[in-house]
Design a protein around this motif. Sequence first.
Motif, PDB file in Angstrom:
ATOM      1  N   HIS A 228       0.881  -1.224  -0.081  1.00  0.00           N
ATOM      2  CA  HIS A 228      -0.118   0.026  -0.063  1.00  0.00           C
ATOM      3  C   HIS A 228       0.786   1.427   0.063  1.00  0.00           C
ATOM      4  N   SER A 229       0.514   1.889  -1.023  1.00  0.00           N
ATOM      5  CA  SER A 229       1.471   3.292  -0.862  1.00  0.00           C
ATOM      6  C   SER A 229       1.504   4.252   0.100  1.00  0.00           C
ATOM      7  N   ALA A 320       9.438   0.247 -20.988  1.00  0.00           N
ATOM      8  CA  ALA A 320       9.421   0.191 -19.736  1.00  0.00           C
ATOM      9  C   ALA A 320       8.491  -1.053 -19.363  1.00  0.00           C
ATOM     10  N   GLU A 321       8.711  -1.708 -18.179  1.00  0.00           N
ATOM     11  CA  GLU A 321       8.087  -2.629 -17.461  1.00  0.00           C
ATOM     12  C   GLU A 321       7.984  -2.347 -16.092  1.00  0.00           C
ATOM     13  N   GLY A 322       7.144  -3.281 -15.452  1.00  0.00           N
ATOM     14  CA  GLY A 322       6.890  -2.853 -13.888  1.00  0.00           C
ATOM     15  C   GLY A 322       5.756  -1.630 -13.735  1.00  0.00           C
ATOM     16  N   LEU A 323       5.370  -1.160 -14.825  1.00  0.00           N
ATOM     17  CA  LEU A 323       4.564  -0.076 -14.847  1.00  0.00           C
ATOM     18  C   LEU A 323       3.140  -0.449 -15.364  1.00  0.00           C
ATOM     19  N   PRO A 324       1.862  -0.648 -14.709  1.00  0.00           N
ATOM     20  CA  PRO A 324       0.514  -0.844 -14.794  1.00  0.00           C
ATOM     21  C   PRO A 324       0.122   0.234 -15.910  1.00  0.00           C
ATOM     22  N   HIS A 325      -0.771   0.038 -16.744  1.00  0.00           N
ATOM     23  CA  HIS A 325      -1.573   0.912 -17.447  1.00  0.00           C
ATOM     24  C   HIS A 325      -2.298   1.841 -16.600  1.00  0.00           C
ATOM     25  N   THR A 326      -2.532   3.060 -16.875  1.00  0.00           N
ATOM     26  CA  THR A 326      -2.816   4.103 -15.951  1.00  0.00           C
ATOM     27  C   THR A 326      -4.324   3.685 -15.601  1.00  0.00           C
ATOM     28  N   SER A 327      -5.098   3.130 -16.400  1.00  0.00           N
ATOM     29  CA  SER A 327      -6.577   2.609 -16.179  1.00  0.00           C
ATOM     30  C   SER A 327      -6.423   1.525 -14.858  1.00  0.00           C
ATOM     31  N   ALA A 329      -3.949   1.542 -12.305  1.00  0.00           N
ATOM     32  CA  ALA A 329      -2.864   1.700 -11.550  1.00  0.00           C
ATOM     33  C   ALA A 329      -3.477   1.992 -10.252  1.00  0.00           C
ATOM     34  N   GLY A 330      -3.156   1.243  -9.076  1.00  0.00           N
ATOM     35  CA  GLY A 330      -3.914   1.443  -7.830  1.00  0.00           C
ATOM     36  C   GLY A 330      -2.940   2.112  -7.118  1.00  0.00           C
ATOM     37  N   ASN A 331      -3.151   2.279  -5.859  1.00  0.00           N
ATOM     38  CA  ASN A 331      -2.228   3.139  -4.882  1.00  0.00           C
ATOM     39  C   ASN A 331      -1.522   2.025  -4.402  1.00  0.00           C
ATOM     40  N   VAL A 332      -0.307   1.728  -4.869  1.00  0.00           N
ATOM     41  CA  VAL A 332       0.683   0.617  -4.648  1.00  0.00           C
ATOM     42  C   VAL A 332       1.968   1.225  -5.056  1.00  0.00           C
ATOM     43  N   MET A 333       2.983   0.872  -3.911  1.00  0.00           N
ATOM     44  CA  MET A 333       4.257   1.114  -4.092  1.00  0.00           C
ATOM     45  C   MET A 333       4.938  -0.340  -4.787  1.00  0.00           C
ATOM     46  N   ARG A 334       5.300   0.024  -6.027  1.00  0.00           N
ATOM     47  CA  ARG A 334       5.734  -1.103  -6.932  1.00  0.00           C
ATOM     48  C   ARG A 334       7.024  -1.719  -6.104  1.00  0.00           C
TER      49      ARG A 334
END
Length: 473
Positions: A228-229, A320-327, A329-334
């Motif tokens: 959780h970010s 890039a990898e490790g970045l979800p699509h903006t649609s 993208a939850g409040n997550v610390m990747r």
Amino acid sequence: MSLDIEKVKEFSNKAWDENILPTLSEYIEIPNQSPLYDAEWATNGYTEKAIQLLEKWILAQGIKGMTCEIKRIEGLTPIIFMVIEATKTENVKTVLMYGHMDKQPPLTEAWDEGLHPYKAVVKNNRLYGRGGADDGYSTFASICAIQALQQQNIPHDRYVVIIEGSEESGSIHLPQYVEKFQAEIQTPSLVVCLDSGCGNYDQLWVTSSLRGVLTGDLTVKVLNEACHSGSASGIVPSSFRILRQVLDRVENQITGEIDKRLHVEIPPYRLEQIAKCADILGSTIYDEFSWYQGTGPITKDLTQLMINKTWYPSVCITGAEGLPHTSNAGNVMRTHTTVKVSVRLPPSFKHTEAGDILKELFESNPPYGATVTFKQDKSASGWDSPQTKPFLEKALGEASNLFYGKDHVYMGEGGSIPFMKMLNDRFQSQFIVTGLLGPASNAHGPNEFLDIPFAKKLLCCVIYLLDAHAKNA
């Protein structure tokens, strides 16, 4: 026997309209991506379909004294290897002609309405589609140039034509073929490469230098599990922020300046050529790009822009990898961020040294003790052309004026053709490196095209230059 210039023009117009464009269009519609971008190239049949199409067309041209074969080495993309025996009886020289048949990824969604990377469309004297100008046409132009000489019964040199399948991946498969067929290649007196570009569509452009390239995956990892970010931010350093820090070691994000260890001293005569080129091209240097709204070039100093493009190193992030699509993208610390780093290197810079420098800059003393890794996947040194001999310099000027009505121009290119450096290291050859990639032609990008009228004149020039080389004692 003298070359009939009017017949050359007639031949080229007819060859393009009736012989080249139909089969080149078929080639465009085959999605044969370069091996670096298509892990299934060896099994999905696209590379095989493309190379069979080209070989069938070549064999149908009736070139006298030609042997043509698809050469294969297990695990590598195949090549087309042709030898056309000389019709001269004295002072026979070998000319090596080169092109490639593999393509960059399509970028399907970005093409204009009615256009598609794997759909050949002729519109406003342009042939649209992926790989037509880069570099599918080279097979057709090379063979047609020889065919034109034979139709006029002009005595010609011995020709070796190589069409490879991994150029867009850094020619990773080509060196083994060159080694294996060295005896057949012999020692070329001249190398003709049609995989380069042009500054405008008004005259003959000769490539004087090519930058090298190095690509790799830069990864920053900070966590084993995403969290959780709201809980982690302010405690756990963001992998993206660390990524920005290590990238800034190579490229200053404010000025764009690249670490001095990746620069070279530019020869004074190249600076003179660059200034002349900038004067001819003017604002075309930056106007050719499809700028978004108010975005503009790094500087309006035209000479500096050409220096930046041809002799300065540069850095681009191409994936890039490790970045979800903006649609999504939850409040997550990747856990991590990975980017594909593409570095263009000065023509005379050794790519092996660049790899060591980049790895040290990226990985040493990582912020917060994070795990930072740089995994190189492709590299190739650039190329600085040897000085052109007087007879060839004269022929270049004559060809450009005969078929375009203007003098030829030397221009460095920002891209790479790894085979040129390989040949330059092996042979003391002369080089004619040119091509169809001009303003807005957008190789590798959406709406890639070749300018058909310019292509017809370029074929005329190649015919003329092959004849001039054959006649030089």
